[in-house]
Design a protein around this motif. Structure first.
Motif, PDB file in Angstrom:
ATOM      1  N   LYS A   1       0.909  -1.116  -0.075  1.00  0.00           N
ATOM      2  CA  LYS A   1       0.169  -0.389   0.675  1.00  0.00           C
ATOM      3  C   LYS A   1       1.160   1.603  -0.320  1.00  0.00           C
ATOM      4  O   LYS A   1       1.707   1.579   0.980  1.00  0.00           O
ATOM      5  CB  LYS A   1      -1.392   0.048   1.199  1.00  0.00           C
TER       6      LYS A   1
ATOM      7  N   ARG B   1     -11.340   6.540  -9.300  1.00  0.00           N
ATOM      8  CA  ARG B   1     -11.184   5.668  -8.542  1.00  0.00           C
ATOM      9  C   ARG B   1     -11.418   3.703  -9.557  1.00  0.00           C
ATOM     10  O   ARG B   1     -12.219   3.830 -10.559  1.00  0.00           O
ATOM     11  CB  ARG B   1     -12.402   5.346  -7.403  1.00  0.00           C
TER      12      ARG B   1
ATOM     13  N   SER C   1     -10.632   0.440  -9.691  1.00  0.00           N
ATOM     14  CA  SER C   1     -10.572  -1.309  -8.842  1.00  0.00           C
ATOM     15  C   SER C   1     -10.186  -2.537  -9.641  1.00  0.00           C
ATOM     16  O   SER C   1     -11.246  -2.540 -11.078  1.00  0.00           O
ATOM     17  CB  SER C   1     -11.619  -1.792  -7.715  1.00  0.00           C
TER      18      SER C   1
ATOM     19  N   PRO D   1     -10.912  -6.629 -11.443  1.00  0.00           N
ATOM     20  CA  PRO D   1     -12.628  -6.831 -11.263  1.00  0.00           C
ATOM     21  C   PRO D   1     -13.103  -7.435  -9.630  1.00  0.00           C
ATOM     22  O   PRO D   1     -13.798  -7.940  -9.086  1.00  0.00           O
ATOM     23  CB  PRO D   1     -13.007  -7.969 -12.488  1.00  0.00           C
ATOM     24  N   ASP D   2     -11.941  -8.769  -9.472  1.00  0.00           N
ATOM     25  CA  ASP D   2     -11.725  -9.303  -7.887  1.00  0.00           C
ATOM     26  C   ASP D   2     -10.971  -8.953  -6.891  1.00  0.00           C
ATOM     27  O   ASP D   2     -11.045  -9.000  -5.359  1.00  0.00           O
ATOM     28  CB  ASP D   2     -10.807 -10.518  -8.456  1.00  0.00           C
ATOM     29  N   GLN D   3     -10.836  -6.811  -7.053  1.00  0.00           N
ATOM     30  CA  GLN D   3     -10.598  -6.182  -5.724  1.00  0.00           C
ATOM     31  C   GLN D   3      -9.629  -6.175  -5.075  1.00  0.00           C
ATOM     32  O   GLN D   3      -9.576  -6.069  -4.496  1.00  0.00           O
ATOM     33  CB  GLN D   3     -11.596  -6.353  -4.442  1.00  0.00           C
ATOM     34  N   SER D   4      -8.378  -7.215  -6.189  1.00  0.00           N
ATOM     35  CA  SER D   4      -7.485  -7.082  -5.379  1.00  0.00           C
ATOM     36  C   SER D   4      -6.389  -6.593  -6.171  1.00  0.00           C
ATOM     37  O   SER D   4      -4.850  -6.341  -5.018  1.00  0.00           O
ATOM     38  CB  SER D   4      -6.618  -9.270  -6.358  1.00  0.00           C
TER      39      SER D   4
ATOM     40  N   SER E   1      -6.083  -1.831  -5.849  1.00  0.00           N
ATOM     41  CA  SER E   1      -7.499  -0.808  -6.593  1.00  0.00           C
ATOM     42  C   SER E   1      -6.172   1.049  -6.097  1.00  0.00           C
ATOM     43  O   SER E   1      -5.244   0.643  -5.722  1.00  0.00           O
ATOM     44  CB  SER E   1      -8.301  -0.146  -5.265  1.00  0.00           C
TER      45      SER E   1
ATOM     46  N   LYS F   1      -6.872   4.964  -5.861  1.00  0.00           N
ATOM     47  CA  LYS F   1      -7.868   5.797  -5.425  1.00  0.00           C
ATOM     48  C   LYS F   1      -7.491   7.566  -5.712  1.00  0.00           C
ATOM     49  O   LYS F   1      -6.232   7.265  -4.814  1.00  0.00           O
ATOM     50  CB  LYS F   1      -8.180   5.639  -4.269  1.00  0.00           C
TER      51      LYS F   1
ATOM     52  N   GLN G   1      -3.629   0.228  -3.939  1.00  0.00           N
ATOM     53  CA  GLN G   1      -2.974  -0.469  -3.119  1.00  0.00           C
ATOM     54  C   GLN G   1      -2.934  -2.061  -3.651  1.00  0.00           C
ATOM     55  O   GLN G   1      -3.966  -2.303  -4.403  1.00  0.00           O
ATOM     56  CB  GLN G   1      -4.387  -0.514  -2.186  1.00  0.00           C
TER      57      GLN G   1
ATOM     58  N   ASN H   1      -3.495  -6.015  -2.882  1.00  0.00           N
ATOM     59  CA  ASN H   1      -3.818  -7.029  -1.735  1.00  0.00           C
ATOM     60  C   ASN H   1      -3.814  -8.763  -2.004  1.00  0.00           C
ATOM     61  O   ASN H   1      -3.564  -9.591  -0.924  1.00  0.00           O
ATOM     62  CB  ASN H   1      -5.341  -6.275  -1.801  1.00  0.00           C
TER      63      ASN H   1
END
Length: 549
Positions: free
Chosen positions: A464, A487, A489, A491-494, A496, A498, A515, A517
Motif C-alpha cells: 500500500k 477510482r 479496482s 474485478p476481483d478487488q485484488s 485498487s 484512488k 493498494q 491486496n
C-alpha cells in the motif's frame, strides 16, 4: 591447481571455484570438468536456459533400474531432442569363497552375472533465447527450461526397497532423524539456564515465546548464510554466538521446547531457490528452516536471524508459498504469508511563490519491509550514509537535515522527515506555472513494460503506497487545471487505485492510494494488471496548472 579453490559453506555443502587468469573481453573460454560423487541423492540438474542465449544445450543421463528418481521439467520452449530408451545391461561381480577343513584351507573365486535394465534420457534444445528477468519475479528457476531430478528410492537385487523421499511423510521422517536438523532438538540441557531466566520473567506462553525470540535475536548473530542444516553442533552455536540461519533458528526451537511450548521446525524454499510443489516430494528443493509455535489454535512463524524485524514478520526471502511443518504427530503445510506487509505514506505540505519556487516539509512513514530495509541500511551504513542516499534520491530538490524516528522501535513505522525546496520542480511560462501533481514522486514508469508475460507477477506480500500532498498557491493565482478524481479496482478487488483532488481557497490537496491486496498474479491476469498500472501512471503524470489572475 592454483586456479581452483574450495569454499566451505556448511557441514553439508562446499563450493568449488575455478578462476581463469588473464581473461579479457574477446576471450573464448572453455571449461571441461568431471564430478564423481558418492551421493545418490543428488543427481545433477541441468538448466537449458540462462542469462545468455544458448545455441545448443544438451543433457544425457543413464540410470540403472536399481535407482528411482522423479523428474521435473520446467520452461516454455519445446525440446528439439527428447529421447527415452531402455537397454539390457549386465555387470559381473566376483566374490571369494573360502573353504576349510581340519587339515587344509583354500579359496576360490565365484563369478556372477547380474542383468539389469538401464534407462537413458537425452534432452536437447536448439537456439534457446536468454531469460530476461522482469520486475517482481520470485525465482528464475521456476520458469527457465530445466530438468531436475529427485532421488526417491533404491532397491538392489535380493534386497528390500529403500524409500528415501517418495512421499512428504518420508521426507519429514528423514529430516527429523537428521542430527543436523530434527535430531539436534534433543539437546535440551544446553538451554536450562536461559529457560530458568525466562520462566522467572513470564508466566504466559505468548510472553515466553517473545522473550525466547528476543533472547536468540539479541545474543546469536547471523553470519549471512542460508541453510536448513546446522553448520556444526548446536552447542557450538551457543558457545560461539554466531551461525547460519539454521544455527540461529534451531537454537530458537531448542529454547522454545525447553519452555514447554509446542514448537516445530518448518522447512521451506526461499524465493531465489524456487517454488516447492506439494505434488513433488523433495529433500533437495528445501533450503531454509524457521520455527513454528502453536498456541490456542494459532500458529506463529518465527525467524530470529535479523534485528530489524518484529516477531510476526518473516524475512522477505521466505515469502514463497508454503512451508512444511516437521512434526511426528501433525506434519502439515502452512502458509508463509501471515501478517507481512509493505506500506509507505508520503505526506507533504508545500508553498509556491510567483517565481515558481516551491518549499515545504516532507514526512515519509514506512512500515513492513520498507521499514526493515531502512533499519538495516542505518544499522550497516550508519545514519549519515543513509541520509546522504536519501537526499540523492530526491532529485532536483535542496534537502535540509534528515531526521529518522523509531529506528529502534521495530513495532512502529519508521518516520523520516526533512525540509525541502526547489526551483526546478515547477515550470514557469509567462503568467502560467506548471508542476507535476505528485512532484515526480509517484509511479512514473510502468514496471510491466512487456505486452505479454509467460510467468506470474510475484509481489511477495500485500502493498500500500499513499501520497497526501497539500499546496498553498501564490496570491494572485488561480488553479486553471486540476486532474480529475478517479477510482479504479480490478474485478476481483485484488488491486485498487484512488486518486482525489480538492481546492479550498488557496489550498490544493492531492491524495493517491495504490493498494495491491494479493501477492501473486498469474500470467492470465497479467494484461489486466498491466493496464491497471497504465492508468495509475497516466494519472500520476498529470500536471497542476496555475494562472495569474
Amino acid at each position: 591447481n592454483e586456479s581452483i579453490f574450495t569454499e566451505e559453506e556448511s557441514a553439508h555443502l562446499s563450493n568449488k571455484k575455478i578462476t581463469f587468469p588473464s581473461v579479457r573481453e574477446g576471450s573464448v573460454i572453455e571449461l571441461q570438468y568431471t564430478i564423481r560423487s558418492p551421493f545418490l541423492d543428488y543427481l545433477r540438474n541441468w538448466e537449458f536456459q540462462g542469462e545468455i542465449p544458448e545455441r545448443w544445450s544438451e543433457y544425457e543421463v543413464r540410470i540403472p533400474e536399481f535407482f528411482n528418481y522423479s523428474t521435473q521439467i520446467t520452461g516454455f520452449y519445446p525440446f528439439t531432442v527428447q529421447v527415452h530408451d531402455q537397454n539390457p545391461m549386465s555387470i559381473t561381480t566376483t566374490s571369494t569363497v573360502n573353504t576349510q577343513n581340519q587339515w587344509t584351507s583354500s579359496a576360490s573365486f565365484q563369478h556372477n552375472d547380474v542383468k539389469y535394465t538401464e534407462y537413458s534420457y537425452r534432452l536437447g534444445i536448439e537456439n534457446v533465447p536468454s531469460f530476461k528477468e522482469e520486475p517482481f519475479t520470485s525465482s528464475l528457476y521456476n520458469y527457465i527450461n530445466a530438468v531436475r531430478y529427485e532421488f526417491i528410492s533404491y532397491q538392489f537385487p535380493g534386497e528390500i526397497l529403500h524409500d528415501v523421499a517418495s512421499t512428504w511423510e518420508k521426507v519429514t521422517e528423514n529430516l527429523l532423524k537428521d542430527e543436523s536438523l530434527g535430531g539436534a532438538l534433543k539437546r535440551g540441557g544446553l538451554v536450562k539456564e536461559i529457560v530458568s531466566e525466562i520462566n522467572a520473567k513470564a508466566t504466559q506462553p505468548f510472553d515466553k515465546m517473545l522473550l525466547a525470540y528476543e533472547y536468540v535475536k539479541n545474543n546469536l548473530k547471523w553470519n549471512g548464510r542460508n541453510s536448513k542444516y546446522l553448520s556444526g553442533t548446536i552447542g557450538q552455536v551457543f558457545k560461539d554466538k554466531v551461525g547460519n540461519s539454521a544455527d540461529i533458528n534451531l537454537a530458537l526451537l531448542l529454547l522454545l521446547r525447553g519452555l514447554n511450548l509446542k514448537a516445530d521446525p518448518v522447512v521451506l524454499s526461499t524465493r531465489k531457490n524456487g517454488m516447492v510443489f506439494e505434488s513433488h516430494p523433495s529433500l533437495t528443493d528445501l533450503n531454509y528452516v524457521i520455527a513454528d509455535v502453536t498456541m490456542e489454535g494459532k500458529e506463529y512463524l518465527l525467524d530470529a536471524t535479523e534485528m530489524v524485524r518484529p516477531y510476526n514478520m518473516l524475512p522477505f526471502k521466505c515469502l514463497n508459498g508454503k512451508g512444511l511443518v516437521l512434526s511426528d504427530s501433525s506434519q502439515h503445510w502452512v502458509s508463509l504469508l501471515n501478517e507481512e506487509k509493505d506500506q509507505s505514506l508520503w505526506y507533504g505540505d508545500f508553498t509556491l511563490d510567483g517565481n515558481g519556487k516551491i518549499e515545504g516539509s516532507l514526512k515519509i512513514s514506512t512500515a513492513g519491509y520498507q521499514a526493515a530495509s531502512t533499519r538495516k541500511d542505518c544499522l550497516e551504513k550508519g545514519k549519515e550514509s543513509y541520509s546522504k542516499d536519501f537526499k540523492e534520491q530526491l532529485k532536483n530538490w535542496d534537502v535540509g537535515e534528515v531526521n529518522i524516528e523509531n529506528l529502534d522501535n521495530i513495532r512502529e513505522a519508521v518516520v523520516t522527515t526533512c525540509n525541502v525546496k526547489s526551483e526546478e520542480i515547477t515550470e514557469v511560462n509567462g503568467d502560467m506555472i506548471y508542476f507535476n501533481v505528485l512532484l515526480n514522486q509517484g509511479e512514473m514508469t510502468n514496471p510491466f513494460g512487456k505486452e505479454k508475460r509467460e510467468y506470474p507477477v510475484d509481489f511477495g506480500c500485500p502493498t500500500k503506497d499513499v501520497f497526501l500532498f497539500t499546496f498553498e498557491i501564490p496570491e494572485g493565482y488561480q488553479v486553471l487545471t486540476l486532474p480529475e478524481p478517479v477510482r479504479i479496482s480490478l474485478p476481483d478487488q485484488s488491486a485498487s487505485f484512488k486518486f482525489l483532488t480538492s481546492i479550498n481557497n488557496r489550498k490544493v490537496t492531492v491524495s493517491s492510494t495504490v493498494q495491491i491486496n494479493k501477492p501473486v498474479y498469474y500470467a492470465t491476469e497479467y494484461e489486466m494488471l498491466r493496464e491497471f498500472f497504465v492508468q495509475v501512471i497516466a494519472k500520476h503524470a498529470q500536471q497542476i496548472v496555475l494562472k495569474k489572475m
